[in-house]
Design a protein around this motif. Structure first.
Motif, PDB file in Angstrom:
ATOM      1  N   GLY A 173      -0.330  39.022 -57.982  1.00 29.20           N
ATOM      2  CA  GLY A 173       0.011  37.813 -58.721  1.00 29.20           C
ATOM      3  C   GLY A 173      -0.157  36.512 -57.960  1.00 29.20           C
ATOM      4  N   PHE A 174      -0.612  36.595 -56.697  1.00 28.67           N
ATOM      5  CA  PHE A 174      -0.805  35.361 -55.926  1.00 28.67           C
ATOM      6  C   PHE A 174      -2.028  34.591 -56.431  1.00 28.67           C
ATOM      7  N   THR A 200      -2.133  30.858 -58.221  1.00 23.95           N
ATOM      8  CA  THR A 200      -1.149  30.812 -59.311  1.00 23.95           C
ATOM      9  C   THR A 200       0.005  29.859 -59.015  1.00 23.95           C
ATOM     10  N   LYS A 224       2.606  30.635 -57.290  1.00 17.63           N
ATOM     11  CA  LYS A 224       3.863  31.376 -57.230  1.00 17.63           C
ATOM     12  C   LYS A 224       4.108  31.917 -55.830  1.00 17.63           C
ATOM     13  N   THR A 225       5.357  31.796 -55.375  1.00 18.76           N
ATOM     14  CA  THR A 225       5.739  32.314 -54.068  1.00 18.76           C
ATOM     15  C   THR A 225       6.034  33.809 -54.169  1.00 18.76           C
ATOM     16  N   GLU A 246       9.201  34.441 -56.119  1.00 20.69           N
ATOM     17  CA  GLU A 246       9.030  34.244 -57.561  1.00 20.69           C
ATOM     18  C   GLU A 246       8.336  35.442 -58.188  1.00 20.69           C
ATOM     19  N   LEU A 247       7.332  35.971 -57.511  1.00 18.74           N
ATOM     20  CA  LEU A 247       6.626  37.143 -58.021  1.00 18.74           C
ATOM     21  C   LEU A 247       7.542  38.363 -58.038  1.00 18.74           C
ATOM     22  N   THR A 283      10.794  38.257 -58.428  1.00 19.87           N
ATOM     23  CA  THR A 283      11.714  38.056 -59.552  1.00 19.87           C
ATOM     24  C   THR A 283      11.058  38.440 -60.868  1.00 19.87           C
ATOM     25  N   GLU A 284       9.779  38.086 -61.021  1.00 15.45           N
ATOM     26  CA  GLU A 284       9.052  38.425 -62.249  1.00 15.45           C
ATOM     27  C   GLU A 284       8.958  39.937 -62.438  1.00 15.45           C
TER      28      GLU A 284
END
Length: 207
Positions: free
Chosen positions: A47-48, A60, A62-63, A66-67, A69-70
């Motif tokens: 997801g990076f 993206t 996103k840290t 954050e990934l 948490t998703e």
């Protein structure tokens, strides 16, 4: 997940130059396209990065946290539920204590002959019943169990994080996973604090 130095460098390149093709990324690293292909695949799946055909790679924004948490928010109860440990409502308190000990669990789910949930037994319930002078072989569990509507349950498609919140809010060790029908709630699994811990450990270890 822990990224390699090369993967960190790729992220920085995409941040500064995105959208950018895999070929241009490899040129900046002085490496072949085949060499960095596994890195790009990992970063995209994690997801990076985001990849678009004929356009290239995007960052993206996103840290890692954050990934993480998703991913947690996508976990479903059905993916982590374990086999329920149950006793029939006609069983004795002695039998229930033996079942809890042999099953190494903190909560028993009481069911009728059709596996429909009728009650829940905790360690405290069984301990309280054993403090008196009564014969535990003659006391049925339905006398001491917690009944509806005081039973908290979860369903297979429920988010795991929602079940975890129920465990915390109710200060209980386990939840029955139920399948609702016209007859009632059939017990098909269990979620416990240990289950939640296992899920988070597996997530951190990226298994």
């Amino acid at each position: 997940m822990e990224l390699s130095d090369r993967q960190e460098t790729i992220i920085e390149i995409v941040k500064e130059n995105g959208p950018i093709t895999g070929e241009n990324i490899s040129n900046q690293l002085n490496l072949s396209r085949a060499t960095i292909r596994p890195d790009l695949a990992i970063l995209t799946m994690a997801g990076f990065l985001d990849a678009r055909p004929r356009v290239g790679y995007f960052y993206t924004g996103k840290t890692g946290s954050e990934l993480l948490t998703e991913k947690v928010k996508k976990f479903k109860v059905k993916d982590f539920q374990s086999v329920p440990v149950v006793v029939k409502e006609g069983a004795s308190v002695y039998d229930a204590i033996s079942t809890m000990f042999l099953g190494d669990v903190g909560t028993l789910f009481v069911v009728d002959d059709q596996s429909i949930l009728t009650g829940v037994l905790s360690r405290k319930d069984l301990l309280r019943a054993s403090l008196g002078n009564q014969d535990l072989n003659t006391v049925p569990v339905h006398i001491i169990m917690t009944r509806m509507p005081n039973i908290t349950v979860c369903e297979p498609n429920e988010l795991l994080i929602e079940s975890a919140k129920k465990l915390i809010d109710k200060q209980i060790d386990g939840l029955p996973v139920v399948k609702k029908s016209k007859k009632g709630m059939q017990v098909i699994g269990r979620i416990t604090k240990t289950t939640i811990t296992q899920a988070f450990v597996e997530l951190i270890l990226d298994k």
